[in-house]
Enzyme design. Structure first.
Site, PDB file in Angstrom:
ATOM      1  N   ALA A 160      -0.783  10.759  -4.487  1.00  0.00           N
ATOM      2  CA  ALA A 160      -0.145  10.656  -4.497  1.00  0.00           C
ATOM      3  C   ALA A 160       0.629   9.149  -5.685  1.00  0.00           C
ATOM      4  O   ALA A 160       0.505   8.167  -4.617  1.00  0.00           O
ATOM      5  CB  ALA A 160       0.636  11.160  -3.084  1.00  0.00           C
ATOM      6  N   HIS A 167      -7.093 -10.327 -35.837  1.00  0.00           N
ATOM      7  CA  HIS A 167      -8.162 -10.257 -36.164  1.00  0.00           C
ATOM      8  C   HIS A 167      -9.622  -9.500 -36.709  1.00  0.00           C
ATOM      9  O   HIS A 167     -11.053 -10.351 -36.831  1.00  0.00           O
ATOM     10  CB  HIS A 167      -8.145 -10.699 -34.381  1.00  0.00           C
ATOM     11  CG  HIS A 167      -7.703 -11.753 -34.336  1.00  0.00           C
ATOM     12  ND1 HIS A 167      -6.411 -12.141 -33.991  1.00  0.00           N
ATOM     13  CD2 HIS A 167      -8.437 -13.225 -33.697  1.00  0.00           C
ATOM     14  CE1 HIS A 167      -5.841 -13.124 -33.522  1.00  0.00           C
ATOM     15  NE2 HIS A 167      -6.839 -13.782 -33.320  1.00  0.00           N
ATOM     16  N   ALA A 186       1.082  -1.215  -0.211  1.00  0.00           N
ATOM     17  CA  ALA A 186       0.319  -0.605  -0.264  1.00  0.00           C
ATOM     18  C   ALA A 186       1.093   1.704  -0.112  1.00  0.00           C
ATOM     19  O   ALA A 186       1.043   1.728   0.685  1.00  0.00           O
ATOM     20  CB  ALA A 186      -1.783   0.555   1.140  1.00  0.00           C
ATOM     21  N   GLU A 238       3.181   0.211 -10.719  1.00  0.00           N
ATOM     22  CA  GLU A 238       5.072   0.443 -10.589  1.00  0.00           C
ATOM     23  C   GLU A 238       5.966   0.968 -10.644  1.00  0.00           C
ATOM     24  O   GLU A 238       7.360   0.765 -11.713  1.00  0.00           O
ATOM     25  CB  GLU A 238       5.193  -1.444 -10.751  1.00  0.00           C
ATOM     26  CG  GLU A 238       4.350  -2.128  -9.517  1.00  0.00           C
ATOM     27  CD  GLU A 238       5.562  -3.109  -9.474  1.00  0.00           C
ATOM     28  OE1 GLU A 238       6.547  -3.479  -9.604  1.00  0.00           O
ATOM     29  OE2 GLU A 238       4.367  -4.279  -9.514  1.00  0.00           O
ATOM     30  N   SER A 254       5.887   4.494 -17.223  1.00  0.00           N
ATOM     31  CA  SER A 254       6.671   5.069 -18.793  1.00  0.00           C
ATOM     32  C   SER A 254       7.471   6.102 -18.575  1.00  0.00           C
ATOM     33  O   SER A 254       8.257   6.527 -18.373  1.00  0.00           O
ATOM     34  CB  SER A 254       6.107   5.034 -19.827  1.00  0.00           C
ATOM     35  OG  SER A 254       5.095   3.750 -20.313  1.00  0.00           O
ATOM     36  N   GLY A 309     -12.872  -7.507 -36.510  1.00  0.00           N
ATOM     37  CA  GLY A 309     -13.983  -7.566 -36.121  1.00  0.00           C
ATOM     38  C   GLY A 309     -13.770  -8.454 -34.028  1.00  0.00           C
ATOM     39  O   GLY A 309     -14.536  -8.473 -33.494  1.00  0.00           O
ATOM     40  N   ASP A 334      12.090  -2.061  -7.230  1.00  0.00           N
ATOM     41  CA  ASP A 334      13.230  -2.777  -8.314  1.00  0.00           C
ATOM     42  C   ASP A 334      13.232  -4.142  -8.294  1.00  0.00           C
ATOM     43  O   ASP A 334      13.900  -4.534  -9.331  1.00  0.00           O
ATOM     44  CB  ASP A 334      14.699  -1.485  -7.345  1.00  0.00           C
ATOM     45  CG  ASP A 334      15.587  -0.728  -8.308  1.00  0.00           C
ATOM     46  OD1 ASP A 334      14.821  -0.005  -9.208  1.00  0.00           O
ATOM     47  OD2 ASP A 334      15.901  -0.153  -7.932  1.00  0.00           O
TER      48      ASP A 334
END
Length: 389
Positions: free
Chosen positions: A132, A345, A126, A370, A373, A347, A240
């Site tokens: 934040a 693929h 958590a 985590e 980008s 539809g 990390d």
């Protein structure tokens, strides 16, 4: 044996692990209509199968003396190929207990880690808050010292396994004026009268997520995790470890999409031939494979670097940059591959319940959680500038 596990980044034990896991997961059938029930079922099965032992060190029921990044990569890529929810269940056991592995007291480790390895306790991490996310230092949850421990007040959100975890590793401010240097970590068991984790969050790809509300939530002093005011570094060290494995999960999803695209192009009849006969299809498949293999090399290199060169000093800096590159490239490339596979693929690809439709939704969050980008780009850029100074 899949050819990518024969690359020099891996050894014979890793190849054996990959073969055994592939055989095991191919035989699993879990009804995933209810994501919470399915996640609990996957934790139970992964525990019984011994796979969660890779989330903890050998001293507490694990397979190796230390967490092995290459094993985590193999496990997550393979599980994600078959079921992103199975990968999620595995990953959260590792992430939720990772800080205890890194900084827990002997008593904390002995109590929690064996249960995690056996699938008897569901773990959660958590860190994020409504205001934040990427800005961890901006968290507002407070941990105030009292005679026999701490009292937590504040909110956490986007918490994986929220509402079903047996314990949360919670990060909160113990020094409100110190920014990132004023954060500490705590283990909060459930149920706890001061914790409300009943607000489930519903997202585009069903996963067990919740908002946590702490109102005068008492935590005993023995549940403080690591040093007081050293929680930020602990959170970053934990992330990390698992960052390269997030890249592996993306690879697993991308490889599944490529597999579906190849099978579809061979079976789909068009204009008197097969979809695979068209040069445009062949070029698209070539792009997809190239994107995945380039991401795979970065991912495997990052895991190999941590396992063989350690995670201290200059090696830690090199690994952090490599892991950031792996997550950035793998999640972005896998997203492109899945999009291209769905396009092939037509539809059928957007039909609810089709593997491509599910993967299209599953992959999106990996570019956010985590470390988004954009955060990975900053980590890489700052590291390059620092090393060139």
């Amino acid at each position: 044996m899949q050819s990518h596990w024969q690359l020099p980044f891996f050894d014979a034990d890793h190849a054996k692990l990959a073969d055994e896991l592939q055989h095991w997961v191919s035989a699993q059938q879990v009804d995933e209509k209810d994501d919470r029930a399915a996640c609990l079922e996957w934790v139970h099965r992964l525990g019984q199968g011994g796979w969660l032992r890779h989330c903890v060190p050998a001293a507490h029921g694990g397979v190796r003396d230390h967490l092995d990044s290459r094993s985590l990569v193999i496990l997550r890529e393979t599980l994600a190929w078959h079921s992103p929810l199975a990968d999620f269940a595995f990953a959260m056991q590792g992430l939720g207990s990772g800080a205890i592995t890194l900084a827990g007291t002997p008593a904390q480790q002995a109590h929690y880690l064996p249960r995690v390895a056996q699938g008897r306790s569901v773990a959660a991490f958590a860190l994020s808050e409504p205001n934040a996310g990427s800005d961890v230092a901006g968290m507002q949850t407070r941990a105030s010292p009292v005679a026999d421990g701490y009292v937590l007040n504040g909110d956490k959100t986007w918490i994986s396994n929220g509402g079903m975890a047996d314990f949360y590793v919670v990060f909160a401010k113990t020094d409100t004026d110190a920014g990132a240097r004023g954060i500490s970590a705590f283990i909060v068991d459930t149920p706890n009268a001061g914790l409300d984790d009943s607000e489930h969050l519903h997202v585009m790809s069903p996963h067990p997520l919740a908002r946590l509300r702490f109102v005068d939530c008492h935590v005993p002093a023995s549940h403080c995790l690591g040093e007081v005011n050293a929680g930020f570094k602990l959170a970053m060290r934990t992330l990390d470890i698992f960052r390269a494995s997030v890249a592996a999960a993306a690879l697993g999803m991308g490889r599944r999409a490529l597999h579906e695209a190849i099978a579809h192009s061979r079976s789909r009849s068009m204009f008197g031939g097969q979809l695979a006969d068209f040069q445009l299809t062949q070029a698209r498949l070539g792009d997809m494979s190239s994107l995945l293999e380039s991401a795979a090399l970065l991912t495997y290199q990052a895991a190999w670097l941590r396992d063989t060169h350690g995670s201290d000093g200059s090696s830690a800096v090199a690994y952090t940059r490599a892991a950031a590159m792996a997550k950035l490239v793998a999640t972005e490339h896998a997203s492109r591959v899945i999009d291209m596979a769905l396009q092939l693929h037509g539809g059928m690809g957007v039909l609810v319940g089709h593997p491509l439709e599910s993967l299209y939704r599953d992959i999106r969050s990996l570019r956010i959680y985590e470390g988004a980008s954009e955060v990975q780009q900053l980590i890489i850029g700052k590291s390059l500038l620092k090393s060139a100074a």
